[in-house]
Scaffold this active site. Structure first.
Site, PDB file in Angstrom:
ATOM      1  CD  GLN A 182     -37.286  -4.164  18.094  1.00 31.91           C
ATOM      2  OE1 GLN A 182     -38.233  -4.029  17.327  1.00 31.91           O
ATOM      3  NE2 GLN A 182     -36.738  -5.350  18.311  1.00 31.91           N
ATOM      4  NE  ARG A 202     -42.454 -13.505  21.146  1.00 30.62           N
ATOM      5  CZ  ARG A 202     -43.245 -13.215  22.149  1.00 30.62           C
ATOM      6  NH1 ARG A 202     -44.345 -12.578  21.949  1.00 30.62           N
ATOM      7  NH2 ARG A 202     -42.936 -13.557  23.375  1.00 30.62           N
ATOM      8  CB  CYS A 203     -38.379 -15.334  14.043  1.00 32.06           C
ATOM      9  SG  CYS A 203     -37.887 -14.638  12.478  1.00 32.06           S
ATOM     10  CD  GLU A 225     -36.799 -13.503  18.548  1.00 33.96           C
ATOM     11  OE1 GLU A 225     -35.844 -14.249  18.295  1.00 33.96           O
ATOM     12  OE2 GLU A 225     -36.810 -12.305  18.284  1.00 33.96           O
TER      13      GLU A 225
END
Lengths: 794, 306
Positions: A230, A377-378, A748
């Site tokens: 990523q 996802r945060c 998120e």
């Protein structure tokens, strides 16, 4: 052209004047839907070898010896790599993103089940796997440290005895807020409510596991490494620093990525061994991780043990919050987060409330588990903070006998208070929480629901529960003054080149894994320059061909790289204006911009479109001006952005068996200006599903010996379409005052905010029975136990 | 204090790639039986493969020989035989998806019809078979309980001949059955119902595709309002699927009253022998057995005619 054709042309749907806010279909989907994506597994290089990893069956053991003779002798095996071999090249250990060290291949000891012990490099992957069974490792088991509280007790086995000066299992101690002011606030309290909870260890478990193809060309000395990352640019720099290879000779290519969710931010041993093996053998080496390898060894998330207390006045006014948190880090501190913040952004635990005092005390402990602590996802531990404050508020409402919505309303930060400085030092950019909550309550039919709940309690049968969570997130790291990873500042970049025919290529330092960048960022340029999105190629994931950036995670792409794309477009528009003035033979001051062209003020028929200007930039540019229409912008955001939301979940609970299911899920999200509302809604639905998954079923747990329970999808549960609720979405729009387009991040939000709504709903359904808390994941068994336990104490 | 690791599984490591094996694809039952006679202990039969292939993938199972019976003719029958008192025949290659959509099952074998759509997920049901599931003898398998409730039997064949084994004697322990290494299970049989009958299957699972935390199969046949035959099978609460015989006996001869249902569900819970695990405590599972047996039987109070 005939008259009929003219009419048809005139009545054809017009292209929108502004591409901002248009739900156009995702440009990238054609290739994914046609099976023409290009993932790591699709990359096949001539003469390529295959790698398989032998992992430790023990959570903690001394390695007496590793015998690779038989494995090395198996026909088709080219090499067996051990930690001892890597140590000769100073590669047995590597740095983590939090500045700790992690073993590449174990030398002295294994410190987690699933730790990488040896790698086989073979002509094909079947042989590589067969050879793993022939490696003979002599382990001497040691006591496993599974509980982080026990890890910090005196006399606990020392896990990191490899680290000089490390005498216990403490990773860090970190505090935020004002202890004294908070103590004082608590003295004034009418009631102090407490929640003692564990946010379970979970795993992002993307559809595609990790993998790489490392190709070190012995003649050119170039290292081309295809990997599931990523953050390819940051990885290139880390590789240069770790291996000593000159950075210009390292090219990291992240091809299409099948989901990341934070799992593909760190560097994993498999990448390093494959690269080292390619260097030593002079042939490309491919490593494709299997599901169990991914679940047991790569970046986990959460695993915070949290004790929170909330002080409230008699009228419900919140006076202060204090938190003690213990983080179970595994055997290495490998959180992927800004280096200055030991527990990420966990200190945003004051949430959406005007809380004058807060004190947060965080400790991290080593255990015999996988390292990680990735932002699943945060935005760096915001999820845990959001869950804690929303559980506290729910408990406070019960304690005070107040409606939980009213308690929130009484304590929200008010619109006129922005920019609002929180007790732990965040400067919230903008918000209007009450409007969003009212919209959510209205959509859910809140008033009638409470009546229905009472009716069901009286009549028996399935119980109804209503859970509310209001969420404020902090994302888009970062202002570089506060946010860096290992010293690399968290800016991001965009390079835009408009070709002579008016088509463009936008290159970015981030790397999407399904977020829709190829469409969203094209729309940003389209909005700024008027070039239609289909004429803009968005290119990411190749460090040779994109400008530097810190990558895609923590909802930072649109707040940072999206801003860079807008800013570079504006730079090009300035140059375009000069060219237009030249072409129209007027002064720049006489021109005005409208959507996709400049026109002369007062003479609107005299225009030059962006396409005409682009052509002129290469064929007829003014004397003294550089040719071309391109630029690069590095964007350093002045602040984080603070999206917010209200989630309302209605559940039915079977009091006899503890089974529960959501029957209505309302999400009102405010992420500022929406570039592509369809993509935003997709993100919210995905986020809600992962929030539901964490609330209901997802957990990586361990037995007393450190055996990982959750090493496959039989044990680590992911909801299917069958369990996933239907979602009822809505929005409010409160622009970010500092983002060029008014956008905030959104990928998120729902994962961060919704778990508390699900848990609050189940607890609410059975609160009349005396249940005050149920730890995640809220399984039917736990609900049943809670009801039994409450009954026993009633 | 932490303790020395003792309970490490022998070979838990993750392999996506099975060990080497020899593969045969016979086209007749005799050919398959010949291969079994030859390879016996070393061989595994591949039907739907929904248990065998995952086990081989993880190298928990590493058979030297795989005999794929999917090309064998005459094993895909799903029909009622009128011989004797009549029985249902389910061939070894009948897929769960076929059972799920069968009108014969929904009209005549309601317990099976209720269980079929609850087997794992649609992908598994498209391949998996009832007979294969029974041979796998997983105590968390759903059809074991259904067959126990319905007094089903398994027909096995070898080069030496044929045997019919009641499922109660076929299921011998966790993942063990009384089939011999040279035998092929060719068919499952279920006695045709008589009188007014009804049945259902209830399953508590953490998510679709998960094994049962608790599963309950119930069946009753009544005459003039009184239970003549009762079947109760339990999933996931013992070393094998459990036939709750005392609970069944408590129903026979009585009306399906609240009292009778309470007594039967209490006895069924007592027959359960669950273990505490990630799916819940032993107490929890036992209580779910009680609740589900009661709910299942309540649903049967409107039994229909044969």
């Amino acid at each position: 052209m005939t008259a009929t054709e003219e009419t048809a042309a005139e009545s054809a749907p017009e292209k929108p004047l502004d591409w901002l806010g248009q739900s156009i279909k995702r440009k990238e989907d054609d290739r994914f839907l046609a099976g023409r994506g290009n993932y790591i597994e699709d990359i096949d290089l001539p003469n390529m070898l295959h790698m398989a990893i032998l992992r430790s069956p023990y959570a903690h053991a001394t390695i007496n010896s590793i015998d690779t003779t038989e494995a090395a002798a198996l026909p088709g095996v080219v090499a067996v790599v051990t930690g001892e071999l890597l140590a000769q090249h100073n590669l047995a250990w590597m740095p983590t993103l939090s500045g700790d060290t992690q073993a590449v291949l174990a030398t002295d000891k294994v410190r987690m089940q699933g730790q990488e012990v040896a790698c086989v490099i073979a002509e094909d992957r079947y042989v590589a796997h067969d050879a793993l069974e022939l490696i003979d490792v002599d382990y001497e088991p040691l006591p496993a440290v599974v509980n982080p509280f026990a890890a910090l007790e005196e006399g606990a086995p020392l896990i990191r005895d490899d680290k000089e000066g490390q005498t216990d299992n403490r990773v860090y101690h970190w505090e935020a807020g004002d202890a004294a002011a908070t103590e004082e606030a608590f003295l004034e309290a009418h009631k102090i409510v407490a929640v003692d909870t564990h946010y379970p260890r979970s795993h992002p478990s993307p559809l595609e596991c990790c993998g790489c193809v490392a190709d070190l060309n012995p003649a050119s000395h170039r290292a081309t490494i295809y990997m599931t990352s990523q953050a390819p640019h940051a990885i290139r720099t880390v590789f240069a620093l770790v291996t000593g290879l000159p950075e210009q000779n390292i090219q990291i290519i992240s091809p299409d990525i099948g989901g990341g969710f934070g799992n593909k931010v760190p560097v994993y041993p498999g990448y390093v061994v494959a690269t080292a093996a390619s260097l030593l053998l002079g042939r490309p080496v491919k490593w494709i991780e299997d599901r169990t390898g991914n679940l047991i060894s790569t970046g986990f998330a959460r695993d915070f043990h949290m004790k929170g207390e909330l002080a409230v006045a008699r009228d419900g006014t919140m006076l202060g919050v204090r938190v003690k948190m213990l983080s179970d880090q595994g055997y290495a501190y490998a959180d992927a987060q800004p280096s200055k913040l030991k527990a990420g952004l966990f200190h945003i635990v004051t949430g959406s409330y005007d809380l004058p005092a807060a004190h947060v005390v965080c400790d991290g402990a080593y255990t015999n588990k996988a390292p990680g602590g990735v932002a699943y996802r945060c935005s760096f531990r915001v999820t845990e903070a959001s869950f804690l404050i929303e559980r506290l508020v729910q408990s406070a409402a019960v304690e005070l006998g107040m409606d939980p919505a009213e308690l929130r309303r009484r304590n929200f930060i008010q619109p006129e208070q922005f920019p609002y400085t929180s007790a732990t030092g965040f400067v919230y950019d903008s918000g209007d929480y009450e409007t969003a909550m009212d919209m959510a309550l209205d959509k859910a039919g809140y008033g009638e629901l409470r009546a229905e709940q009472e009716r069901r309690r009286a009549e028996g049968g399935k119980l109804l529960g209503i859970g509310i969570a209001t969420m404020t997130e902090a994302l888009g790291a970062g202002p570089s003054r506060d946010y860096d990873i290992l010293g690399i500042k968290m800016f991001d970049s965009a390079e835009l080149r408009v070709h002579p025919t008016g088509k463009a290529i936008l290159k970015l330092g981030v790397r999407h894994q399904g977020q829709g960048h190829e469409t969203t960022f094209a729309q940003i340029v389209a909005h700024e320059l008027g070039i239609p999105p289909e004429d803009i190629l968005v290119h990411e994931g190749d460090t040779d061909n994109t400008p530097y950036g810190l990558g895609t995670y923590a909802s930072r792409s649109t707040p940072v790289a999206g801003a860079a794309a807008a800013m570079v477009s504006r730079t090009l528009r300035e140059k375009a204006k000069k060219i237009a003035a030249h072409l129209l033979e007027v002064s720049e001051d006489d021109l005005e911009w409208e959507h996709d062209h400049f026109s002369v003020k007062g003479a609107p028929s005299q225009t030059k479109t962006i396409q005409e200007i682009a052509f002129a930039a290469y064929t007829n540019h003014p004397m003294g001006m550089e040719a071309g229409l391109e630029g690069v912008h590095y964007y350093d955001p002045p602040n984080l952005t603070f999206p917010f939301a209200t989630y309302v979940v209605v559940v039915e609970v079977d009091p006899e068996t503890g089974e529960w299911k959501p029957i209505h899920v309302v999400a009102i999200d405010d992420c500022g200006v929406r570039i592509n509302p369809m993509i935003v809604e997709g993100q919210i639905m995905g986020g809600l599903t992962e929030g539901f998954a964490m609330a209901a079923m997802q957990e990586i747990s361990f037995d007393d010996d450190g055996n990982c329970i959750g090493s496959n999808f039989m044990d680590y549960l992911i909801p299917t379409a069958w369990e996933t609720p239907h979602y009822d979405l809505g929005e409010t729009v409160t622009p970010s005052p500092h983002h060029p387009l008014g956008c905030k991040g959104v990928g998120e939000s729902a994962t961060v905010g919704s778990p508390a709504a699900f848990v609050n709903a189940v607890v609410d359904a059975v609160s009349h029975l005396g249940v005050t808390d149920i730890d995640m994941p809220v399984t039917s068994a736990k609900v049943w136990e809670a009801i039994q336990g409450a009954g026993a104490h009633a | 204090m932490p303790t020395i690791a003792r309970s490490v599984p022998q070979r838990w490591e993750a392999y996506v790639f099975p060990s080497n094996f020899e593969y045969f694809a016979p086209t007749t039952i005799d050919e398959a039986l010949g291969l079994l006679a030859e390879h016996g202990d070393e061989a595994k039969i591949l039907a739907g493969g929904q248990s065998l292939i995952p086990l081989m993938k993880l190298r928990f199972a590493a058979p030297a020989v795989v005999i794929d019976i999917n090309r064998v003719a005459g094993l895909d029958h799903l029909e009622e035989s009128k011989r004797g008192r009549g029985f249902l025949r389910v061939g070894a290659l009948v897929r769960n998806a076929t059972l799920e959509r069968s009108e014969l099952l929904s009209s005549r074998y309601p317990t099976m019809a209720a269980a079929a759509p609850l087997i794992s997920d649609p992908i598994v049901r498209n391949q998996g078979t009832l007979v294969g599931s029974l041979c796998h003898a997983d105590p968390q398998g759903d059809f074991g309980s259904v067959m126990l409730a319905l007094d089903g039997e398994i027909v096995v064949r070898s080069t030496a001949g044929e045997r019919r084994i009641p499922v109660k004697r076929f299921l011998d322990g966790p993942f063990t059955s009384t089939i011999r290494p040279d035998e092929l299970a060719v068919e499952a049989r279920v006695p045709s119902p008589e009188g007014r009958f009804s049945g259902t299957y209830l399953k508590l699972e953490r998510k679709v595709g998960d094994f049962a935390t608790v599963g309950v199969a119930v069946f009753v046949a009544t005459e003039r309002g009184k239970v003549m035959r009762a079947g109760i099978g339990l999933t996931g609460v013992g070393a094998t699927n459990i036939k709750a015989t005392e609970a069944e006996a408590a129903l026979v001869g009585h009306r399906l009253s609240d009292t009778a249902i309470d007594e039967a569900s209490r006895l069924a819970a007592a027959a359960a022998d669950p273990r505490t695990d990630v799916r819940g405590s032993a107490d929890y599972k036992r209580d779910v057995v009680r609740v589900y047996v009661a709910r299942g039987l309540q649903q049967l109070t409107g039994a229909k005619a044969a």
